[in-house]
Write a protein that holds these residues in place. Structure first.
Motif, PDB file in Angstrom:
ATOM      1  N   UNK A 111      -1.291  -8.671   5.344  1.00  0.00           N
ATOM      2  CA  UNK A 111      -0.081  -9.378   5.735  1.00  0.00           C
ATOM      3  C   UNK A 111       0.821  -8.415   6.517  1.00  0.00           C
ATOM      4  N   UNK A 112       1.799  -8.929   7.254  1.00  0.00           N
ATOM      5  CA  UNK A 112       2.712  -8.041   7.977  1.00  0.00           C
ATOM      6  C   UNK A 112       3.492  -7.138   7.021  1.00  0.00           C
ATOM      7  N   UNK A 113       3.690  -5.890   7.419  1.00  0.00           N
ATOM      8  CA  UNK A 113       4.536  -4.986   6.648  1.00  0.00           C
ATOM      9  C   UNK A 113       5.993  -5.422   6.782  1.00  0.00           C
ATOM     10  N   UNK A 114       6.839  -4.960   5.873  1.00  0.00           N
ATOM     11  CA  UNK A 114       8.243  -5.372   5.860  1.00  0.00           C
ATOM     12  C   UNK A 114       9.147  -4.154   5.991  1.00  0.00           C
ATOM     13  N   UNK A 115      10.260  -4.338   6.726  1.00  0.00           N
ATOM     14  CA  UNK A 115      11.260  -3.290   6.891  1.00  0.00           C
ATOM     15  C   UNK A 115      12.607  -3.882   6.498  1.00  0.00           C
ATOM     16  N   UNK A 116      13.112  -3.463   5.346  1.00  0.00           N
ATOM     17  CA  UNK A 116      14.298  -4.065   4.737  1.00  0.00           C
ATOM     18  C   UNK A 116      15.470  -3.094   4.821  1.00  0.00           C
TER      19      UNK A 116
ATOM     20  N   UNK B 141      -0.075   4.724   4.084  1.00  0.00           N
ATOM     21  CA  UNK B 141       0.896   5.801   3.995  1.00  0.00           C
ATOM     22  C   UNK B 141       1.973   5.651   5.053  1.00  0.00           C
ATOM     23  N   UNK B 142       3.197   6.095   4.740  1.00  0.00           N
ATOM     24  CA  UNK B 142       4.304   6.012   5.691  1.00  0.00           C
ATOM     25  C   UNK B 142       5.348   7.057   5.338  1.00  0.00           C
ATOM     26  N   UNK B 143       6.011   7.592   6.366  1.00  0.00           N
ATOM     27  CA  UNK B 143       7.082   8.561   6.163  1.00  0.00           C
ATOM     28  C   UNK B 143       8.131   8.422   7.274  1.00  0.00           C
ATOM     29  N   UNK B 144       9.409   8.464   6.867  1.00  0.00           N
ATOM     30  CA  UNK B 144      10.497   8.634   7.824  1.00  0.00           C
ATOM     31  C   UNK B 144      10.705  10.131   8.012  1.00  0.00           C
ATOM     32  N   UNK B 145      10.740  10.604   9.261  1.00  0.00           N
ATOM     33  CA  UNK B 145      11.012  12.013   9.525  1.00  0.00           C
ATOM     34  C   UNK B 145      11.534  12.190  10.942  1.00  0.00           C
ATOM     35  N   UNK B 146      12.232  13.295  11.150  1.00  0.00           N
ATOM     36  CA  UNK B 146      12.829  13.589  12.441  1.00  0.00           C
ATOM     37  C   UNK B 146      11.800  14.263  13.334  1.00  0.00           C
TER      38      UNK B 146
ATOM     39  N   UNK C 208       4.723  -1.033   3.347  1.00  0.00           N
ATOM     40  CA  UNK C 208       3.498  -1.185   4.122  1.00  0.00           C
ATOM     41  C   UNK C 208       2.499  -2.081   3.410  1.00  0.00           C
ATOM     42  N   UNK C 209       2.092  -3.158   4.054  1.00  0.00           N
ATOM     43  CA  UNK C 209       1.184  -4.120   3.433  1.00  0.00           C
ATOM     44  C   UNK C 209      -0.246  -3.597   3.429  1.00  0.00           C
TER      45      UNK C 209
ATOM     46  N   UNK D 171       0.791  -1.214   0.000  1.00  0.00           N
ATOM     47  CA  UNK D 171       0.000   0.000   0.000  1.00  0.00           C
ATOM     48  C   UNK D 171       0.825   1.266   0.000  1.00  0.00           C
ATOM     49  N   UNK D 172       2.088   1.183   0.448  1.00  0.00           N
ATOM     50  CA  UNK D 172       2.929   2.384   0.508  1.00  0.00           C
ATOM     51  C   UNK D 172       4.381   1.978   0.665  1.00  0.00           C
ATOM     52  N   UNK D 173       5.266   2.903   0.306  1.00  0.00           N
ATOM     53  CA  UNK D 173       6.707   2.716   0.438  1.00  0.00           C
ATOM     54  C   UNK D 173       7.295   3.960   1.095  1.00  0.00           C
ATOM     55  N   UNK D 174       8.214   3.753   2.041  1.00  0.00           N
ATOM     56  CA  UNK D 174       8.970   4.858   2.631  1.00  0.00           C
ATOM     57  C   UNK D 174      10.440   4.457   2.670  1.00  0.00           C
ATOM     58  N   UNK D 175      11.336   5.396   2.344  1.00  0.00           N
ATOM     59  CA  UNK D 175      12.766   5.101   2.259  1.00  0.00           C
ATOM     60  C   UNK D 175      13.538   6.112   3.097  1.00  0.00           C
TER      61      UNK D 175
END
Length: 365
Positions: free
Chosen positions: A57-62, A87-92, A45-46, A28-32
């Motif tokens: 299904x479980x989301x994956x963190x690679x 939706x997903x985001x890496x942020x400080x 994100x699954x 459903x989404x990708x965050x890098x």
């Protein structure tokens, strides 16, 4: 399915299946995020598990090395059922260390995870005040107040629907294999006049679960039945119940601690928001906000959610935004917009529209 493609120079890409482990789930989404040592984290994100709505299904963190080699997979804390991530985001968020990961999904509250001492920890309560279960559709990060850190735009289904909710009166889904055919049945309900009523017609329920024909053999009987009356207490036992009470698209201000929630003008709530972009549209040095979306894949009785034709909101400062009329922007997007890209500093905008392809608009100011 998650795939990796490597840029070989210019506009050429080659498929690189060895870079990633096999991920054959609905994504459903990708965050890098790129760490200080050059390693790269990819969050996948699954979405919905095939034929098993509302489960996923479980989301994956690679984790990849700086050279792009696969290193390992990391695990997020599992809180409740596996969510449908949109939706997903890496942020400080705390101003130090590695970036936190924020995720949103349908019928769940936003969640925040942090990598501390070699493992991921759920820090949702540190950065979010209270539960916000919603029908979240997207997450976009951008510095909207000009203080140097990224704030968040959380897309949601909006307020222009038949489903009027509040914390004590949420939209809900009850899910279980009620008829024993090996497939999950999902029954939705929403409140009218202080009571929770099924969101489906009797014909829909008969088609999905034929055993209900004996229980409700007239439309009149079904019309008087509240949501909890469709199934017996024994049938409801062990059923999964998901809720959504927060429906508006919102802004979350990054404060270094608990994020502050800001409302948007009413136009932002006219339709579901699946895509957003922040850029300086009027040249005043502040990032304005473009929201797009719509949802046409609905049942006839609910109607299409297609009132957003590309809505621009001017940044007035202090996390306040005002709607810019279409006569000033020239936007007239039709259909379900699922992505927005900004190029040339806002001189050109690109929109990915379901069933249409890519549409583009040039500078309008």
């Amino acid at each position: 399915m998650l795939q990796a493609w490597v840029n070989t120079g210019g506009r050429s890409f080659i498929h690189a299946p060895a870079m990633l482990p096999a991920v054959k789930t609905n994504i459903g989404c990708i965050a890098v995020d790129k760490a200080a040592d050059g390693s790269v984290r990819i969050f996948a994100g699954a979405r919905v598990r095939q034929g098993m709505f509302p489960l996923s299904d479980p989301s994956r963190l690679i984790v990849l090395s700086a050279k792009g080699d696969f290193l390992r997979e990391e695990s997020l804390p599992v809180v409740g059922e596996s969510p449908m991530c949109t939706g997903a985001r890496f942020l400080q968020l705390d101003g130090e260390g590695e970036k936190e990961l924020l995720t949103v999904g349908e019928f769940r509250s936003p969640a925040v995870y942090a990598y501390r001492s070699g493992r991921w920890t759920d820090l949702t309560k540190t950065f979010l005040s209270g539960d916000m279960p919603g029908w979240w559709t997207s997450a976009t990060a951008a510095d909207l107040d000009g203080d140097g850190d990224e704030d968040l735009v959380l897309g949601n289904y909006g307020l222009n629907t038949q489903f009027h909710t509040r914390p004590e009166e949420p939209f809900s889904i009850l899910s279980k294999d009620f008829d024993g055919n090996g497939k999950l049945d999902a029954v939705s309900a929403y409140y009218i006049g202080g009571k929770s009523w099924p969101a489906h017609s009797l014909d829909d329920l008969w088609e999905q679960m034929p055993f209900l024909r004996k229980r409700f053999n007239t439309y009149a009987a079904y019309a008087k039945t509240e949501a909890d009356g469709i199934f017996t207490p024994e049938e409801r036992k062990d059923a999964l119940r998901l809720t959504a009470s927060e429906m508006p698209t919102l802004l979350l201000e990054n404060t270094g601690g608990v994020m502050k929630v800001h409302e948007l003008p009413v136009q932002a709530q006219f339709a579901p928001v699946f895509a957003a972009a922040a850029f300086d549209a009027d040249g005043d040095g502040r990032r304005d906000l473009l929201l797009c979306g719509n949802q046409s894949g609905t049942r006839i009785r609910y109607g299409k959610y297609d009132a957003n034709t590309g809505f621009l909101f001017r940044n007035e400062g202090g996390m306040r935004f005002s709607f810019v009329p279409h006569a000033s922007t020239g936007f007239d997007l039709r259909g379900d917009v699922r992505s927005v890209a900004v190029t040339d500093g806002g001189a050109r905008l690109w929109f990915g529209v379901n069933g249409v392809g890519v549409q583009s608009y040039g500078r309008f100011r």
